[in-house]
Design a protein around this motif. Structure first.
Motif, mmCIF file in Angstrom:
data_model
loop_
_atom_site.group_PDB
_atom_site.id
_atom_site.type_symbol
_atom_site.label_atom_id
_atom_site.label_comp_id
_atom_site.label_asym_id
_atom_site.label_seq_id
_atom_site.Cartn_x
_atom_site.Cartn_y
_atom_site.Cartn_z
ATOM 1 N N THR A 18 42.996 -40.224 -77.073
ATOM 2 C CA THR A 18 43.334 -39.993 -75.664
ATOM 3 C C THR A 18 44.720 -39.359 -75.507
ATOM 4 O OG1 THR A 18 44.130 -42.280 -75.510
ATOM 5 C CG2 THR A 18 41.863 -41.851 -74.803
ATOM 6 N N ILE A 19 45.610 -39.641 -76.449
ATOM 7 C CA ILE A 19 46.952 -39.027 -76.405
ATOM 8 C C ILE A 19 46.837 -37.516 -76.523
ATOM 9 C CG2 ILE A 19 49.160 -38.827 -77.631
ATOM 10 C CD1 ILE A 19 48.825 -41.774 -78.436
ATOM 11 N N PHE A 20 46.023 -37.069 -77.458
ATOM 12 C CA PHE A 20 45.833 -35.631 -77.664
ATOM 13 C C PHE A 20 45.041 -35.009 -76.513
ATOM 14 C CE2 PHE A 20 46.913 -37.260 -81.763
ATOM 15 C CZ PHE A 20 47.597 -36.237 -82.397
ATOM 16 N N ALA A 21 44.063 -35.763 -75.994
ATOM 17 C CA ALA A 21 43.276 -35.259 -74.862
ATOM 18 C C ALA A 21 44.169 -35.042 -73.642
ATOM 19 C CB ALA A 21 42.154 -36.241 -74.533
ATOM 20 N N GLN A 22 45.089 -35.977 -73.398
ATOM 21 C CA GLN A 22 45.998 -35.829 -72.259
ATOM 22 C C GLN A 22 46.852 -34.580 -72.403
ATOM 23 O OE1 GLN A 22 48.497 -39.259 -71.626
ATOM 24 N NE2 GLN A 22 49.722 -38.241 -70.050
ATOM 25 N N GLY A 23 47.409 -34.373 -73.588
ATOM 26 C CA GLY A 23 48.218 -33.179 -73.820
ATOM 27 C C GLY A 23 47.404 -31.904 -73.740
ATOM 28 N N PHE A 24 46.159 -31.967 -74.216
ATOM 29 C CA PHE A 24 45.267 -30.806 -74.192
ATOM 30 C C PHE A 24 44.993 -30.355 -72.761
ATOM 31 C CE2 PHE A 24 40.860 -29.066 -74.384
ATOM 32 C CZ PHE A 24 41.105 -27.995 -75.217
ATOM 33 N N PHE A 25 44.660 -31.296 -71.889
ATOM 34 C CA PHE A 25 44.354 -30.937 -70.503
ATOM 35 C C PHE A 25 45.622 -30.529 -69.739
ATOM 36 C CE2 PHE A 25 40.484 -33.496 -71.386
ATOM 37 C CZ PHE A 25 39.560 -32.509 -71.095
ATOM 38 N N THR A 26 46.754 -31.117 -70.089
ATOM 39 C CA THR A 26 48.011 -30.684 -69.476
ATOM 40 C C THR A 26 48.325 -29.244 -69.866
ATOM 41 O OG1 THR A 26 48.897 -32.939 -69.482
ATOM 42 C CG2 THR A 26 50.489 -31.144 -69.269
ATOM 43 N N THR A 27 48.086 -28.908 -71.120
ATOM 44 C CA THR A 27 48.292 -27.531 -71.584
ATOM 45 C C THR A 27 47.388 -26.562 -70.836
ATOM 46 O OG1 THR A 27 49.075 -28.129 -73.798
ATOM 47 C CG2 THR A 27 48.001 -25.985 -73.573
ATOM 48 N N ILE A 28 46.144 -26.959 -70.592
ATOM 49 C CA ILE A 28 45.217 -26.103 -69.840
ATOM 50 C C ILE A 28 45.731 -25.880 -68.421
ATOM 51 C CG2 ILE A 28 42.910 -25.987 -68.810
ATOM 52 C CD1 ILE A 28 41.861 -27.390 -71.301
ATOM 53 N N LEU A 29 46.192 -26.949 -67.770
ATOM 54 C CA LEU A 29 46.701 -26.826 -66.396
ATOM 55 C C LEU A 29 47.942 -25.937 -66.339
ATOM 56 C CD1 LEU A 29 46.315 -30.487 -65.045
ATOM 57 C CD2 LEU A 29 44.996 -28.475 -64.374
ATOM 58 N N ILE A 30 48.848 -26.153 -67.281
ATOM 59 C CA ILE A 30 50.060 -25.326 -67.324
ATOM 60 C C ILE A 30 49.686 -23.866 -67.571
ATOM 61 C CG2 ILE A 30 52.183 -24.843 -68.616
ATOM 62 C CD1 ILE A 30 52.288 -27.871 -69.229
ATOM 63 N N SER A 31 48.756 -23.642 -68.496
ATOM 64 C CA SER A 31 48.360 -22.280 -68.845
ATOM 65 C C SER A 31 47.739 -21.563 -67.656
ATOM 66 C CB SER A 31 47.368 -22.303 -70.012
ATOM 67 O OG SER A 31 47.942 -22.869 -71.160
ATOM 68 N N LEU A 32 46.836 -22.233 -66.950
ATOM 69 C CA LEU A 32 46.184 -21.605 -65.798
ATOM 70 C C LEU A 32 47.188 -21.298 -64.693
ATOM 71 C CD1 LEU A 32 42.899 -23.727 -65.563
ATOM 72 C CD2 LEU A 32 43.117 -21.358 -66.327
ATOM 73 N N SER A 33 48.078 -22.234 -64.422
ATOM 74 C CA SER A 33 49.087 -22.032 -63.365
ATOM 75 C C SER A 33 50.058 -20.928 -63.745
ATOM 76 C CB SER A 33 49.842 -23.336 -63.109
ATOM 77 O OG SER A 33 48.968 -24.381 -62.750
ATOM 78 N N ALA A 34 50.526 -20.957 -64.997
ATOM 79 C CA ALA A 34 51.477 -19.936 -65.454
ATOM 80 C C ALA A 34 50.822 -18.564 -65.506
ATOM 81 C CB ALA A 34 52.034 -20.316 -66.826
#
Length: 223
Positions: A18-34
């Motif tokens: 779940t630690i990696f999953a949280q970071g993975f989805f945060t990266t997706i959100l940051i990537s889409l917004s950026a």
């Protein structure tokens, strides 16, 4: 079995997935917004750079020159550490979106400018002869044709943008790299932590890279 890739270390990784999953989805959100920010900035400054007016061209050159010739890490640190001294405190997520978005906006602006430049000059001349202003000709005639040429390099920029979100690990940004590095450091399980992180980045970037290659081939055949 001992060593950096011992079985018990992999077992610990799967227990803490779940630690990696949280970071993975945060990266997706940051990537889409950026990416959304980068595309907006890229279109604006790319069109500025392609106009026949000195002031917007100069503004575009200044933006591109400053951003492309300074490291992304310095830009992130500036937003994170310097803005509070100016009375502006932003959430880490926003800092990442702004930093990565502004950085890649400069590169996308060059893609946009190059795409516009690849459209035959006669297209704009025809638009002007029909009563369009230069800006209207750019919007309705040139840009729609240039988009097809821009898609492959824009897709490559999206791949680079996703990878560059990893700099947020330096400011505790909650992204995939930050969570992976924190987990690996706390447990001293660097092997599985970084291998799993690389695989997750591959899952995001490899399909886009292959898509860009396909687009390039299609455009080449169309020509």
């Amino acid at each position: 079995m001992t060593g950096p890739f011992a079985l018990f270390k992999w077992e610990a990784l799967f227990q803490d997935w779940t630690i990696f999953a949280q970071g993975f989805f945060t990266t997706i959100l940051i990537s889409l917004s950026a990416l959304a920010l980068a595309i907006c900035l890229g279109i604006i400054f790319g069109v500025f750079g392609a106009l026949h007016y000195k002031i917007p061209r100069t503004i575009s050159k200044i933006y591109v020159s400053i951003i492309q010739n300074t490291p992304l890490v310095i830009q992130i640190f500036f937003l994170y550490n310097m803005l509070p001294h100016l009375g502006i405190t932003l959430p880490v997520f926003t800092v990442g979106v702004l930093g990565v978005g502004i950085y890649h906006g400069a590169y996308i602006s060059e893609v946009v400018r190059g795409g516009i430049g690849a459209v035959p000059v006669g297209q704009m001349e025809s638009a002007l002869s029909q009563g369009f202003t230069h800006l209207e000709g750019m919007r309705y005639i040139i840009l729609p044709q240039a988009i097809r040429l821009m898609l492959p390099p824009l897709t490559n920029q999206a791949v680079s943008l996703i990878k560059n979100t990893s700099v947020m690990a330096m400011i505790a940004g909650g992204d995939l790299m930050y969570h992976a590095d924190s987990w690996a450091s706390n447990n001293l399980y660097y092997g599985p932590g970084y291998v799993a992180t690389a695989i997750l980045y591959l899952l995001l970037c490899l399909p886009l890279a292959k898509f860009a290659v396909r687009l390039e081939k299609r455009i080449g055949v169309a020509r």
